[in-house]
Design a protein around this motif. Structure first.
Motif, PDB file in Angstrom:
ATOM      1  N   THR A  92      10.053   3.550   0.519  1.00 34.22           N
ATOM      2  CA  THR A  92       9.255   4.036   1.642  1.00 34.22           C
ATOM      3  C   THR A  92       9.193   5.558   1.681  1.00 34.22           C
ATOM      4  N   ASP A  93      10.345   6.206   1.548  1.00 34.71           N
ATOM      5  CA  ASP A  93      10.355   7.674   1.642  1.00 34.71           C
ATOM      6  C   ASP A  93       9.532   8.312   0.528  1.00 34.71           C
ATOM      7  N   ALA A  94       9.644   7.757  -0.680  1.00 24.54           N
ATOM      8  CA  ALA A  94       8.887   8.314  -1.804  1.00 24.54           C
ATOM      9  C   ALA A  94       7.387   8.102  -1.619  1.00 24.54           C
ATOM     10  N   ASP A  95       7.003   6.939  -1.115  1.00 29.14           N
ATOM     11  CA  ASP A  95       5.576   6.663  -0.898  1.00 29.14           C
ATOM     12  C   ASP A  95       5.004   7.567   0.195  1.00 29.14           C
ATOM     13  N   LEU A  96       5.786   7.775   1.268  1.00 31.63           N
ATOM     14  CA  LEU A  96       5.322   8.673   2.339  1.00 31.63           C
ATOM     15  C   LEU A  96       5.159  10.093   1.806  1.00 31.63           C
ATOM     16  N   ALA A  97       6.108  10.525   0.995  1.00 33.39           N
ATOM     17  CA  ALA A  97       6.026  11.871   0.438  1.00 33.39           C
ATOM     18  C   ALA A  97       4.822  12.008  -0.492  1.00 33.39           C
TER      19      ALA A  97
ATOM     20  N   GLY B 291      -8.796  -1.376  -0.219  1.00 37.42           N
ATOM     21  CA  GLY B 291      -9.441  -0.587   0.817  1.00 37.42           C
ATOM     22  C   GLY B 291      -9.398  -1.135   2.223  1.00 37.42           C
ATOM     23  N   GLU B 292      -8.687  -2.264   2.450  1.00 36.09           N
ATOM     24  CA  GLU B 292      -8.644  -2.817   3.808  1.00 36.09           C
ATOM     25  C   GLU B 292      -7.226  -2.992   4.317  1.00 36.09           C
ATOM     26  N   GLY B 293      -6.358  -3.592   3.521  1.00 40.51           N
ATOM     27  CA  GLY B 293      -4.938  -3.568   3.815  1.00 40.51           C
ATOM     28  C   GLY B 293      -4.447  -4.494   4.905  1.00 40.51           C
TER      29      GLY B 293
ATOM     30  N   GLY C 128       4.188  -1.681   9.070  1.00 40.18           N
ATOM     31  CA  GLY C 128       4.090  -3.074   9.494  1.00 40.18           C
ATOM     32  C   GLY C 128       3.410  -3.299  10.824  1.00 40.18           C
ATOM     33  N   LYS C 129       2.888  -2.243  11.441  1.00 39.44           N
ATOM     34  CA  LYS C 129       2.227  -2.379  12.733  1.00 39.44           C
ATOM     35  C   LYS C 129       0.718  -2.249  12.560  1.00 39.44           C
TER      36      LYS C 129
ATOM     37  N   VAL D 130      -4.250   0.273   5.245  1.00 39.40           N
ATOM     38  CA  VAL D 130      -3.977   0.436   3.811  1.00 39.40           C
ATOM     39  C   VAL D 130      -2.664   1.185   3.614  1.00 39.40           C
ATOM     40  N   VAL D 131      -2.476   2.244   4.390  1.00 36.99           N
ATOM     41  CA  VAL D 131      -1.270   3.067   4.226  1.00 36.99           C
ATOM     42  C   VAL D 131      -0.030   2.332   4.700  1.00 36.99           C
ATOM     43  N   PHE D 132      -0.082   1.747   5.906  1.00 40.67           N
ATOM     44  CA  PHE D 132       1.138   1.225   6.517  1.00 40.67           C
ATOM     45  C   PHE D 132       1.317  -0.285   6.375  1.00 40.67           C
ATOM     46  N   ASP D 133       0.383  -0.954   5.715  1.00 42.90           N
ATOM     47  CA  ASP D 133       0.568  -2.375   5.404  1.00 42.90           C
ATOM     48  C   ASP D 133       0.645  -2.616   3.905  1.00 42.90           C
ATOM     49  N   SER D 134      -0.233  -1.950   3.145  1.00 45.93           N
ATOM     50  CA  SER D 134      -0.277  -2.190   1.701  1.00 45.93           C
ATOM     51  C   SER D 134       0.637  -1.254   0.926  1.00 45.93           C
ATOM     52  N   ILE D 135       0.460   0.049   1.113  1.00 43.54           N
ATOM     53  CA  ILE D 135       1.209   1.023   0.306  1.00 43.54           C
ATOM     54  C   ILE D 135       2.640   1.165   0.817  1.00 43.54           C
ATOM     55  N   VAL D 136       2.779   1.599   2.061  1.00 43.58           N
ATOM     56  CA  VAL D 136       4.111   1.762   2.662  1.00 43.58           C
ATOM     57  C   VAL D 136       4.415   0.490   3.438  1.00 43.58           C
ATOM     58  N   ASP D 137       4.863  -0.522   2.724  1.00 41.73           N
ATOM     59  CA  ASP D 137       5.054  -1.840   3.334  1.00 41.73           C
ATOM     60  C   ASP D 137       6.501  -2.127   3.719  1.00 41.73           C
ATOM     61  N   GLY D 138       7.414  -1.171   3.501  1.00 43.92           N
ATOM     62  CA  GLY D 138       8.811  -1.381   3.841  1.00 43.92           C
ATOM     63  C   GLY D 138       9.586  -2.171   2.809  1.00 43.92           C
TER      64      GLY D 138
END
Length: 484
Positions: free
Chosen positions: A271-276, A424-426, A289-290, A259-267
């Motif tokens: 990206t920096d704002a979403d991570l923060a 919830g799955e991403g 993306g991994k 969810v975090v690294f595919d849906s929300i922080v998808d590149g």
């Protein structure tokens, strides 16, 4: 009338089974390749084929393998066990033969279609239309392959059909009610326990049972049968879910990672704002993306320092504070839903002569309509849901509550499952959203059937009055005076 209905039902069953078997086997068998999750069901049977590239082709025969343990709970394991035992009786040396599994599932689908059609208060012509529409959903290329696979989606599809047919039959009177109750128990046990996602059906199933009201039944006569169904399904589901890990705890962190690294922080966004916003350091962008098993984050020292923030609570807080980004993720979920077909799962065996990951499109009616509209996402899916809801409300208002109950049972699950998978799955969004698309299509069919006219009740002919017999004056008694 009863024998006529039975003959009609046998005709529907035979026709449905014949169509499904031809659909399954001609000109070559079709199924659904394993995306890598099949081992969770093969463990229970002791079947394994590790040398096969599972996503390229369907492996219709699984030999014995090394025993393994899995806490995965799925009613698909019951169908697999039945196919394994029947295959052994038929002389198959395989631990699991998907051809046998597909034939068993075909019989159960034909039973579900027949029960549903017999439960509908429609003319013979409109019942034939209902049969065709139901078969077009069940045989659609987006869904049919899962009925011969080592994945659990097929059990979910089958369970929803059987439950819908059972609920409709429970609105009838006489012996049909009891057959409907039995079918509802079987369908609900299969459907509710198919996957962890289908547990969302439980509150909807309770509501549907509470609304079941056969014509002329009141008081204890109305509630006895639904309560019996509730006790059997409730106790059975509790026992089944206690045998393993119903919440998929072992995959919870993996799901949140995706969810975090595919849906929300998808590149593709900030990206920096979403991570923060998630409380993650800039170095976490190396995971964008991994997949969980590709990145192996548990071996990374930096990740272990902030892994506690890869949690449901943190993700929910992000969604609450970023409605625009949440809407974008829901839009992608709608695109995945309408796409219908995972691109990397093949439909044929390795001996078919077709290239790897080749897919079949023999019955692309519903998925063929949805796929071209996929880029529009919510702009198509939303109006379709509203149209189905309108038909369901209309059914309640026109005293066709049995249609309304089934329509909303399926529609509310589709909407809930959509949000659950999108937010919830991403990962593997197209495959996961099949449990949104299937009930949407099935609800659409029932919504359409609710608009068909019901046959007029038979009119009893009034008895003709006997003609008045003329009495001639010569035979008429003389009138008597009132006084003597």
């Amino acid at each position: 009338m009863r024998s006529r209905e039975l003959r009609f039902g046998l005709g529907v069953f035979g026709l449905s089974l014949g169509v499904l078997l031809v659909r399954f086997l001609v000109p070559r068998p079709v199924g659904m390749a394993d995306n890598g999750d099949g081992w969770r069901l093969l463990c229970d049977l002791g079947g394994r084929h590790p040398e096969l590239k599972s996503e390229y082709y369907v492996h219709f025969s699984y030999g014995p393998g090394v025993a393994c343990k899995s806490d995965y709970i799925s009613s698909q394991a019951w169908l697999d066990w039945l196919a394994s035992r029947l295959g052994t009786l038929l002389g198959s040396s395989a631990q699991l033969n998907l051809l046998v599994l597909g034939a068993i599932t075909g019989v159960l689908i034909a039973v579900g279609v027949t029960a549903t059609v017999l439960a509908l208060d429609l003319s013979v012509r409109n019942r034939v239309i209902a049969t065709v529409l139901l078969l077009l959903v069940m045989a659609d290329s987006a869904f049919f392959g899962y009925f011969a696979s080592v994945l659990s989606e097929g059990a979910g599809f089958l369970g929803m059909l059987l439950t819908a047919g059972g609920l409709l039959l429970m609105h009838r009177t006489g012996a049909w009610r009891y057959w409907g109750a039995a079918l509802t128990v079987v369908g609900a046990m299969i459907g509710l326990n198919a996957k962890s996602q289908t547990l969302l059906l439980i509150p909807l199933f309770l509501l549907a049972l509470a609304l079941v009201r056969p014509l002329g039944k009141r008081g204890w006569a109305r509630w006895a049968l639904p309560l019996g169904v509730l006790v059997l399904v409730g106790a059975g589901t509790a026992v089944v879910q206690s045998q393993g890990d119903p919440a998929n705890t072992e995959y919870r962190e993996a799901n949140m990672f995706h969810v975090v690294f595919d849906s929300i922080v998808d590149g593709k966004h900030d990206t920096d704002a979403d991570l923060a916003a998630l409380g993650l350091p800039p170095s976490a962008k190396k995971f964008v993306g991994k997949g969980w098993w590709e990145a192996r984050p548990w071996t990374d020292a930096d990740y272990n320092g902030y892994s506690d923030r890869i949690s449901r609570r943190n993700v929910l807080q992000y969604y609450a504070g970023h409605p625009e980004r949440t809407l974008q993720i829901l839009q992608q979920g709608a695109v995945d839903t309408l796409t219908a077909r995972p691109a990397r799962l093949g439909s044929f065996s390795e001996t078919s002569g077709l290239p790897p990951m080749a897919q079949e499109y023999r019955v692309p009616v519903f998925s063929g309509l949805s796929a071209p509209a996929a880029p529009l996402g919510l702009f198509v899916l939303g109006p379709v849901w509203l149209l189905i809801a309108w038909a369901g409300i209309r059914a309640f208002r026109r005293r066709a509550r049995e249609y309304g109950i089934v329509v909303f049972f399926l529609l509310l699950f589709a909407v809930g499952q959509f949000g659950l998978s999108a937010l919830g799955e991403g990962v593997e969004g197209v495959k996961h959203q099949l449990l949104t698309l299937f009930p949407t299509c099935l609800a659409f069919v029932f919504a359409a059937l609710s608009l068909l006219p019901r046959p007029a009740p038979p009119v009893e002919e009034e008895a003709e009055e006997e003609p008045v017999t003329e009495v001639f004056d010569a035979f008429r008694e003389p009138e008597r005076t009132a006084f003597r």
